[in-house]
Design a protein around this motif. Structure first.
Motif, PDB file in Angstrom:
ATOM      1  N   ASN A  30       4.518 -20.942   4.606  1.00 26.47           N
ATOM      2  CA  ASN A  30       3.249 -21.593   4.264  1.00 26.47           C
ATOM      3  C   ASN A  30       2.141 -21.255   5.238  1.00 26.47           C
ATOM      4  N   TYR A  31       1.963 -20.022   5.462  1.00 22.94           N
ATOM      5  CA  TYR A  31       0.992 -19.630   6.457  1.00 22.94           C
ATOM      6  C   TYR A  31      -0.201 -18.981   5.767  1.00 22.94           C
ATOM      7  N   PRO A  32      -1.417 -19.432   6.089  1.00 23.68           N
ATOM      8  CA  PRO A  32      -2.570 -18.981   5.296  1.00 23.68           C
ATOM      9  C   PRO A  32      -2.857 -17.481   5.378  1.00 23.68           C
ATOM     10  N   HIS A  33      -2.410 -16.841   6.464  1.00 24.98           N
ATOM     11  CA  HIS A  33      -2.782 -15.429   6.598  1.00 24.98           C
ATOM     12  C   HIS A  33      -1.786 -14.460   5.976  1.00 24.98           C
ATOM     13  N   ILE A  34      -0.753 -14.993   5.325  1.00 27.70           N
ATOM     14  CA  ILE A  34       0.132 -14.060   4.623  1.00 27.70           C
ATOM     15  C   ILE A  34       0.114 -14.343   3.121  1.00 27.70           C
ATOM     16  N   VAL A  35       0.302 -13.285   2.363  1.00 28.72           N
ATOM     17  CA  VAL A  35       0.319 -13.429   0.904  1.00 28.72           C
ATOM     18  C   VAL A  35       1.727 -13.090   0.444  1.00 28.72           C
ATOM     19  N   MET A  36       2.421 -14.075  -0.146  1.00 36.21           N
ATOM     20  CA  MET A  36       3.809 -13.835  -0.547  1.00 36.21           C
ATOM     21  C   MET A  36       3.956 -13.501  -2.021  1.00 36.21           C
ATOM     22  N   GLU A  74       1.705  -8.855   2.101  1.00 36.84           N
ATOM     23  CA  GLU A  74       0.345  -8.672   2.630  1.00 36.84           C
ATOM     24  C   GLU A  74       0.059  -9.625   3.775  1.00 36.84           C
ATOM     25  N   VAL A  75      -0.562  -9.101   4.822  1.00 34.48           N
ATOM     26  CA  VAL A  75      -1.004  -9.924   5.949  1.00 34.48           C
ATOM     27  C   VAL A  75      -2.513  -9.791   6.019  1.00 34.48           C
ATOM     28  N   LYS A  76      -3.190 -10.930   5.896  1.00 35.07           N
ATOM     29  CA  LYS A  76      -4.654 -10.879   5.842  1.00 35.07           C
ATOM     30  C   LYS A  76      -5.278 -10.845   7.223  1.00 35.07           C
ATOM     31  N   ARG A  77      -4.514 -11.327   8.198  1.00 35.02           N
ATOM     32  CA  ARG A  77      -5.062 -11.391   9.542  1.00 35.02           C
ATOM     33  C   ARG A  77      -3.924 -11.403  10.542  1.00 35.02           C
ATOM     34  N   ILE A 103       2.395   5.524  -3.370  1.00 35.21           N
ATOM     35  CA  ILE A 103       1.335   4.724  -2.736  1.00 35.21           C
ATOM     36  C   ILE A 103      -0.040   5.284  -3.118  1.00 35.21           C
ATOM     37  N   ALA A 104      -0.146   6.606  -3.075  1.00 33.37           N
ATOM     38  CA  ALA A 104      -1.431   7.225  -3.440  1.00 33.37           C
ATOM     39  C   ALA A 104      -1.796   6.900  -4.888  1.00 33.37           C
ATOM     40  N   ALA A 105      -0.770   6.713  -5.721  1.00 38.03           N
ATOM     41  CA  ALA A 105      -1.036   6.395  -7.133  1.00 38.03           C
ATOM     42  C   ALA A 105      -1.318   4.904  -7.340  1.00 38.03           C
ATOM     43  N   GLY A 106      -1.234   4.126  -6.263  1.00 39.91           N
ATOM     44  CA  GLY A 106      -1.630   2.720  -6.375  1.00 39.91           C
ATOM     45  C   GLY A 106      -0.489   1.724  -6.349  1.00 39.91           C
ATOM     46  N   GLU A 107       0.736   2.203  -6.176  1.00 41.17           N
ATOM     47  CA  GLU A 107       1.858   1.261  -6.162  1.00 41.17           C
ATOM     48  C   GLU A 107       1.877   0.461  -4.856  1.00 41.17           C
ATOM     49  N   ARG A 108       2.244  -0.821  -4.968  1.00 39.14           N
ATOM     50  CA  ARG A 108       2.307  -1.659  -3.766  1.00 39.14           C
ATOM     51  C   ARG A 108       3.720  -1.649  -3.210  1.00 39.14           C
ATOM     52  N   LEU A 109       3.878  -1.170  -1.999  1.00 39.28           N
ATOM     53  CA  LEU A 109       5.188  -1.139  -1.332  1.00 39.28           C
ATOM     54  C   LEU A 109       4.984  -1.649   0.093  1.00 39.28           C
ATOM     55  N   GLY A 110       6.045  -2.116   0.736  1.00 44.72           N
ATOM     56  CA  GLY A 110       5.976  -2.495   2.147  1.00 44.72           C
ATOM     57  C   GLY A 110       5.033  -3.644   2.427  1.00 44.72           C
ATOM     58  N   THR A 111       4.511  -3.670   3.652  1.00 44.80           N
ATOM     59  CA  THR A 111       3.578  -4.724   4.058  1.00 44.80           C
ATOM     60  C   THR A 111       2.204  -4.116   4.309  1.00 44.80           C
ATOM     61  N   TYR A 112       1.205  -4.683   3.636  1.00 45.52           N
ATOM     62  CA  TYR A 112      -0.169  -4.201   3.798  1.00 45.52           C
ATOM     63  C   TYR A 112      -0.952  -5.151   4.695  1.00 45.52           C
ATOM     64  N   PHE A 113      -1.631  -4.599   5.671  1.00 42.51           N
ATOM     65  CA  PHE A 113      -2.478  -5.372   6.571  1.00 42.51           C
ATOM     66  C   PHE A 113      -3.930  -5.068   6.194  1.00 42.51           C
ATOM     67  N   THR A 114      -4.623  -6.117   5.741  1.00 36.74           N
ATOM     68  CA  THR A 114      -5.990  -5.926   5.252  1.00 36.74           C
ATOM     69  C   THR A 114      -6.934  -5.633   6.418  1.00 36.74           C
ATOM     70  N   PRO A 115      -7.868  -4.695   6.247  1.00 35.46           N
ATOM     71  CA  PRO A 115      -8.828  -4.458   7.337  1.00 35.46           C
ATOM     72  C   PRO A 115      -9.725  -5.665   7.554  1.00 35.46           C
ATOM     73  N   LYS A 116     -10.105  -5.881   8.809  1.00 36.61           N
ATOM     74  CA  LYS A 116     -10.946  -7.042   9.114  1.00 36.61           C
ATOM     75  C   LYS A 116     -12.348  -6.887   8.568  1.00 36.61           C
ATOM     76  N   LYS A 117     -12.869  -5.690   8.690  1.00 36.31           N
ATOM     77  CA  LYS A 117     -14.211  -5.435   8.170  1.00 36.31           C
ATOM     78  C   LYS A 117     -14.077  -4.214   7.284  1.00 36.31           C
ATOM     79  N   SER A 118     -14.991  -4.073   6.331  1.00 40.59           N
ATOM     80  CA  SER A 118     -14.826  -2.931   5.456  1.00 40.59           C
ATOM     81  C   SER A 118     -15.083  -1.614   6.186  1.00 40.59           C
ATOM     82  N   LYS A 119     -16.289  -1.349   6.546  1.00 37.11           N
ATOM     83  CA  LYS A 119     -16.580  -0.064   7.210  1.00 37.11           C
ATOM     84  C   LYS A 119     -17.415  -0.311   8.446  1.00 37.11           C
TER      85      LYS A 119
END
Ligand code: GLU
Length: 393
Positions: free
Chosen positions: A6-12, A215-218, A270-286
């Motif tokens: 139940n942690y807000p920064h992870i997406v299960m 997914e880990v958001k932060r 992955i290049a074709a868009g499949e979700r595998l493993g753990t993704y860490f979202t970037p903090k800022k876009s660019k």
């Protein structure tokens, strides 16, 4: 490893089917993957990975590789096993193996990619080469020019000169090096391929209930604590360095995906868009290059700690950092140096160029802006870090 729930920064939930941006992609290939866990490089594995890289290169993706395996290649060329080299545990011996192996490693890549009509370039980097802004810009310029020419850069740490004893001179592991390469070229994605499927809710070696975190958001203290107790490989290439690398890359605006490189067609999927493993979202876009350099940690000379009100204000109003919000200062730095700004919980919330030295900040911390001259006998303006020189994370 501690349990996480139940942690807000992870997406299960697996609903995060959103495609991960990956047009410019840095792919990190670890030793355990390239050797298949054995004492020497596994040609089948390498040829399969090269085939996949060639495929996405052909599709128009911009790819850079950060490779390990020089030490393993050198070791096997010298006819030694891992067991035998344990008694030569010192860095110089590792350097010997790396210098024997780096040429062999590049020769293999050259051979594998030429079958696909792809020209490769060797990029040997050390941390020390990048700490001054000029070195950083030179390395960046070369890598970007190679991308432009559709040449495949294959980077490794320059182990021959990167001496451990010189503090901060080397990355020490290719996870951190790969994050720096991703930062340098402003990649969309850093893909870390090893024999670990990603980040788990609890140590998968010991708990059958362990679930992969999609997914880990932060990445904050709690996420870091999750891996510090891992029973798996904690040294070079372990989950700890992967999380460090993910922290640096995501702070630089680069998404990070950690997954098992042994999965069939992992790169092309992955290049074709499949979700595998753990993704860490970037903090800022660019970010701009100068901003990425400031958050890279390469030139960071110290830190200031701010109170929670100040941390919130920085985030919300993107204002300048004022002395009144500073509660502590650490390190020896001068006016003009890069410093990190930490919130009271110990999370880095910004980086920037300071107008005041550490010694001055120790005296003016907590002071109102109009009080600075009274305390120091001089002032360099009301801002400790002006908002134009500050990257809020
Ligand atoms: N640079 C080392 C090598 O080529 C690998 C370091 C690492 O994998 O972290 O063998």
């Amino acid at each position: 490893m501690k349990q996480i729930q139940n942690y807000p920064h992870i997406v299960m939930n697996a609903k995060s089917t959103q495609k991960i941006p990956c047009h410019r992609i840095v792919i990190k290939l670890g030793t355990s993957l390239l050797t298949g866990g054995t004492d020497k490089l596994d040609m089948d594995v390498m040829s399969d990975l090269a085939h996949q890289v060639a495929e996405i290169h052909e599709q128009g993706f911009e790819v850079l590789i950060v490779t390990s395996g020089a030490v393993a290649a050198g070791r096997s060329k010298l006819g030694l096993t891992r067991e035998q080299t344990k008694k030569h545990n010192g860095i110089p011996f590792k350097q010997v193996m790396a210098s024997v192996g780096q040429g062999i490693l590049m020769h293999i890549y050259e051979e594998l990619f030429s079958r696909h009509g792809i020209t490769v370039a060797q990029a040997l980097l050390t941390r020390a080469d990048l700490t001054n802004r000029e070195g950083y810009l030179n390395a960046r310029g070369t890598l970007l020019a190679l991308l432009e020419m559709r040449v495949l850069s294959i980077a490794n740490e320059n182990d021959v000169v990167a001496v451990e004893e010189l503090h901060g001179a080397r990355f020490g592991d290719n996870d951190n090096l790969s994050a720096m390469v991703a930062n340098l070229v402003d990649a969309d994605l850093l893909l870390i391929l090893s024999d670990i499927a990603g980040l788990y809710t609890v140590d998968p070696h010991h708990d059958p209930e362990a679930r992969l975190i999609p997914e880990v958001k932060r990445i904050d203290r709690k996420i870091e604590e999750l891996v510090t107790g891992t029973t798996g490989n904690l040294g070079t290439g372990g989950m700890v360095t992967k999380i460090e690398a993910a922290k640096l890359a995501t702070a630089s605006g680069v998404g990070v995906l950690i997954t098992d490189g042994r999965l069939p067609d992992v790169i092309t999927r992955i290049a074709a868009g499949e979700r595998l493993g753990t993704y860490f979202t970037p903090k800022k876009s660019k970010m701009e290059s100068r901003e990425r350099w400031m958050v890279s940690g390469l030139s960071t000379k110290g830190k200031v700690v701010v109170d929670s009100g100040c941390a919130r204000a920085l985030k919300k109003s993107k204002g300048s950092l004022l002395a009144v919000g500073i509660v502590d200062v650490d390190g020896k730095f001068e006016r003009g140096d890069v410093v990190d700004v930490y919130g009271p919980e110990g999370n880095r919330c910004a980086s920037g160029l300071t107008n005041y030295s550490a010694a001055d900040i120790a005296k003016i911390k907590g002071a109102k802006s109009n009080g600075i001259a009274g305390v120091l006998g001089h002032d360099y303006g009301t801002e400790v870090i002006h908002r134009n020189n500050l990257v809020v994370l």
